[in-house]
Every structure is written in structure tokens, then in C-alpha cells.
Motif scaffolding. Structure first.
Motif, mmCIF file in Angstrom:
data_model
loop_
_atom_site.group_PDB
_atom_site.id
_atom_site.type_symbol
_atom_site.label_atom_id
_atom_site.label_comp_id
_atom_site.label_asym_id
_atom_site.label_seq_id
_atom_site.Cartn_x
_atom_site.Cartn_y
_atom_site.Cartn_z
ATOM 1 N N GLY A 209 0.784 -1.234 0.000
ATOM 2 C CA GLY A 209 0.000 0.000 0.000
ATOM 3 C C GLY A 209 0.809 1.273 0.000
ATOM 4 N N ARG A 210 2.136 1.179 -0.146
ATOM 5 C CA ARG A 210 2.970 2.377 -0.046
ATOM 6 C C ARG A 210 3.035 3.192 -1.338
ATOM 7 N N ASP A 211 2.653 2.593 -2.451
ATOM 8 C CA ASP A 211 2.720 3.305 -3.733
ATOM 9 C C ASP A 211 1.335 3.628 -4.302
ATOM 10 N N THR A 212 0.302 3.409 -3.516
ATOM 11 C CA THR A 212 -1.069 3.629 -3.994
ATOM 12 C C THR A 212 -1.716 4.769 -3.224
ATOM 13 N N SER A 213 -2.191 5.787 -3.947
ATOM 14 C CA SER A 213 -2.880 6.903 -3.310
ATOM 15 C C SER A 213 -4.206 6.431 -2.738
ATOM 16 N N VAL A 214 -4.417 6.688 -1.469
ATOM 17 C CA VAL A 214 -5.638 6.232 -0.826
ATOM 18 C C VAL A 214 -6.845 7.002 -1.323
ATOM 19 N N TRP A 215 -6.629 8.225 -1.836
ATOM 20 C CA TRP A 215 -7.742 9.068 -2.256
ATOM 21 C C TRP A 215 -8.029 9.003 -3.763
ATOM 22 N N TYR A 216 -6.990 8.910 -4.563
ATOM 23 C CA TYR A 216 -7.155 9.138 -6.001
ATOM 24 C C TYR A 216 -6.989 7.904 -6.885
ATOM 25 N N SER B 140 -3.269 14.182 4.708
ATOM 26 C CA SER B 140 -2.574 14.731 3.540
ATOM 27 C C SER B 140 -3.209 14.217 2.259
ATOM 28 N N LEU B 141 -3.255 15.088 1.263
ATOM 29 C CA LEU B 141 -3.788 14.668 -0.031
ATOM 30 C C LEU B 141 -2.853 13.690 -0.733
ATOM 31 N N GLN B 142 -1.598 13.622 -0.290
ATOM 32 C CA GLN B 142 -0.626 12.698 -0.865
ATOM 33 C C GLN B 142 -0.536 11.386 -0.082
ATOM 34 N N ALA B 143 -1.457 11.165 0.830
ATOM 35 C CA ALA B 143 -1.419 9.969 1.677
ATOM 36 C C ALA B 143 -1.606 8.702 0.848
ATOM 37 N N THR B 144 -0.915 7.651 1.256
ATOM 38 C CA THR B 144 -1.048 6.352 0.602
ATOM 39 C C THR B 144 -1.970 5.450 1.418
ATOM 40 N N VAL B 145 -2.286 4.304 0.861
ATOM 41 C CA VAL B 145 -3.119 3.329 1.576
ATOM 42 C C VAL B 145 -2.419 2.891 2.856
ATOM 43 N N ALA B 146 -1.101 2.747 2.813
ATOM 44 C CA ALA B 146 -0.343 2.339 4.005
ATOM 45 C C ALA B 146 -0.431 3.386 5.105
ATOM 46 N N ASP B 147 -0.524 4.677 4.731
ATOM 47 C CA ASP B 147 -0.602 5.748 5.728
ATOM 48 C C ASP B 147 -1.920 5.726 6.490
ATOM 49 N N LEU B 148 -2.966 5.238 5.848
ATOM 50 C CA LEU B 148 -4.303 5.264 6.464
ATOM 51 C C LEU B 148 -4.735 3.906 7.003
ATOM 52 N N SER B 149 -3.847 2.933 6.957
ATOM 53 C CA SER B 149 -4.196 1.595 7.427
ATOM 54 C C SER B 149 -3.176 1.147 8.462
ATOM 55 N N SER B 150 -3.672 0.634 9.579
ATOM 56 C CA SER B 150 -2.780 0.176 10.642
ATOM 57 C C SER B 150 -3.412 -1.018 11.355
ATOM 58 N N ASN B 151 -2.674 -2.119 11.360
ATOM 59 C CA ASN B 151 -3.140 -3.335 12.052
ATOM 60 C C ASN B 151 -4.529 -3.784 11.589
ATOM 61 N N GLY B 152 -4.755 -3.667 10.295
ATOM 62 C CA GLY B 152 -6.007 -4.143 9.729
ATOM 63 C C GLY B 152 -7.190 -3.216 9.900
#
Length: 347
Positions: free
Chosen positions: A64-71, A95-107
């Protein structure tokens, strides 16, 4: 142009991609980057492609580190920006540049619980899991089919497609004369501007067109069926030239001629090639004769038309190579092609 977009999305190692990210995107996501009035034509065209291809660009989640969570498209409800505005996202401190990894933690997801009440579709993301051992991968998704990027795949996805017609092989083939093939396509689609079609478009002009008639036979109105080859003039031309291709028993009707060719469409023989070339050349030359009479008031007899058709086909055959077989040699002799064509064993 989609290939260029794909290079940007995958951050391919190249000077041009690095320049785009540094001077055009400047940290922004490609999907949300705005087109400014003073940008160059090529960049504006790339941005204009986004609505066309966005749904096909699928991010297969790994860590999830290279995928934009928003776009980016990475789930059944993404991109999330389709219902989460930039103001809504930044108001919660994301952040608008947040990735899926940034918004996901421990499932679990880190966005506010209130979002789950306001945007009920977010509940569907509870089933999405990241694979920490693999990297994200951008793929091309067309319906349920997901594959690596290819130009042919893109073309088949975005082009306007219709069911395949059964006459395509008698119009388009590698040895065709391009202008004849295009003209054949117009005939098969009944797109020629014939007199019957003009009257259909503007029926109020019928009284002013009572004197209109086929300029080849001076009888009925010209139409697709009449010109090819029910007209007395064109029928006479057809009766002469059909023997040159072994089509002596094919009557002078376009439907009969195309059906005869279609039944032999799979044949790759030299004889079949001559038939297709001859029919296309005949239609093309007859249409030109009709227009010459209409616009220049200059007429030629059927014999001259036949000579023009045969010369056209002969010159085309002289530029081709055939297998060295007795049947081919007889064919070339019938068309008076001798030393001008080098007959090749592997052609």
C-alpha cells in the motif's frame, strides 16, 4: 499517449518522467492535477485523457505504499475522492498525498468514525487487506479482466467497437490498393452520395430533380445497386472484365459479387487475390467515370473503362511476389506479366 500516462503513473525511470514529477506534478497526484491555461499542448492532451482511462487503471494492493488512498482505483468503491472532497480530507488533518499504508494500521482504517456513518460505503473497505511482503502493482483492468499494460489492450478497451462484419476480408487485405479499399468500404456501408440518397435527404427537391438520371446509361436514378453493376453501361464493363478473374458465372449484381467473394474469403490463392483487386478497381473506376461525366462532361466508352481497370490490376500484380507454381505462372501469363515480375519460391 496512454503509454506516456502509464510511465508517469508507474514512475518509470526516465529523464522525462522525472521532469514531469518535478516541474508538472510537484508532489500532486496525476489524477487531481489541474490543467493551467499556459501549459503546453502535449501536457494538456495527456490530462484530457484522464476521464477516458481512469477506470481502467487498477492498483493491485501489496504493502500500500505506492497507492494513493484518495485518487487511485484500489477497491470496489475507489477512488475515494469521488465522494470525499479535498476540503473534507484536509479538515481531518490528512494529507492529499497519503497512501493506503498511511491510512491503514493493524487491519483497521485511521479515518474518523463519523465518516463511517456519513459515508456508509467505507464499511466495504473492512474486507480489504494489505500484503506487507509485496509491492503495489499497477495493472490494466477491463471489466473482470486484469492484465499487465499493453498498447493493444488499451486500444481494445477504449476504441469504439462494433460486431465484426462478414465482408471485412474482401475490403481490407495486405495486397489491396488503399484508395480502392477505402472506396469499397464506402460502398459496403452505402455511404456514396448517389442521386437516390440526395432525393431521400431532401424530398422537397424532387420536382427539381425530375431530369436527373444515371449519367452512364441515361435511364433510372443512380444508386449503389444500380451503379454496381445493374446499369447497362457498368454491366457491360463487368461482363467483359469478369472473365479476367475467372468470375464468368457471377451475375452483374453487387450482392451476388460480394457473396461470391465472401465465400472464398479465407482463400489465399493468387486467383482469389486477383478477384478482389478486380472488383475493387472496377467499382472505383466506374465511380470516377460517373463523376467525370457529372462534373467535367467528359465521357469514355466501356472499352476504355475496361482497359483502365485491367491496367490498374496488372500494375498492382507487377509489384507483388508469388510462389513459383504452374497455376501462378498461368495466371501471370493471362495478365501479360512476364519479365517484369520476379517469381519467388518463398513469396
Amino acid at each position: 499517449m496512454v503509454s506516456h500516462v502509464w510511465s508517469i503513473l508507474t514512475n518509470r525511470e526516465s529523464l522525462w518522467v522525472a521532469w514531469i514529477h518535478s516541474y508538472r506534478l510537484k508532489g500532486r497526484n496525476f489524477w487531481e492535477c489541474k490543467s493551467v491555461p499556459n501549459c503546453c499542448w502535449s501536457w494538456r492532451k495527456l490530462l484530457q485523457l484522464r476521464p477516458l482511462i481512469r477506470s481502467f487503471c487498477w492498483s493491485k494492493l501489496g504493502n500500500g505504499r505506492d497507492t494513493s488512498v484518495w485518487y487511485d482505483n484500489w477497491s470496489g468503491i475507489s477512488p475515494l475522492s469521488s465522494f470525499l472532497s479535498s476540503r473534507t480530507i484536509t479538515r481531518e488533518g490528512f494529507s492529499l498525498q497519503a497512501t493506503v499504508a498511511d491510512l491503514s494500521s493493524n487491519g483497521s482504517w485511521l479515518w474518523p468514525a463519523a465518516w463511517r456513518d456519513t459515508y456508509r460505503v467505507l464499511i466495504q473497505l473492512d474486507q480489504v487487506q494489505r500484503d506487507a511482503n509485496n509491492q503495489d502493482c499497477l495493472l490494466w483492468k477491463d471489466g473482470d479482466e486484469v492484465s499487465d499494460y499493453s498498447s493493444s489492450g488499451v486500444w481494445n478497451s477504449i476504441r469504439i467497437s462494433d460486431p465484426e462484419v462478414n465482408w471485412h476480408s474482401i475490403v481490407w487485405f495486405s495486397q489491396c490498393i488503399p484508395r480502392h479499399a477505402f472506396f469499397m468500404w464506402l460502398i459496403m456501408r452505402k455511404k456514396l452520395v448517389t442521386q437516390d440518397k440526395i432525393m431521400y435527404w431532401n424530398y422537397t427537391r424532387t420536382t427539381n430533380m425530375n431530369m436527373m438520371c444515371c449519367l452512364l446509361c441515361y435511364e433510372s436514378l443512380d444508386s449503389h445497386d444500380h451503379l454496381f453493376f445493374e446499369c447497362k453501361f457498368s454491366a457491360k464493363v463487368w461482363e467483359f472484365i469478369r472473365a479476367k478473374a475467372g468470375m464468368d458465372n457471377v451475375e452483374a449484381k453487387w450482392s451476388a459479387i460480394t457473396e461470391w467473394l465472401r465465400q472464398r474469403a479465407r482463400s489465399k490463392s493468387a486467383d482469389n487475390l486477383v478477384c478482389r483487386l478486380l472488383v475493387a478497381a472496377s467499382a472505383y473506376v466506374i465511380w470516377r467515370e460517373r463523376n467525370t461525366r457529372f462534373f467535367k462532361n467528359h465521357a469514355r466508352p466501356p472499352e476504355n473503362i475496361c482497359d483502365s481497370i485491367c491496367d490498374t490490376v496488372r500494375y498492382r500484380l507487377m509489384g507483388l511476389k508469388f510462389k513459383n507454381t504452374p497455376k501462378v505462372r498461368r495466371l501471370l501469363q493471362r495478365w501479360d506479366i512476364h519479365g517484369a515480375l520476379a517469381v519467388d519460391d518463398g513469396g
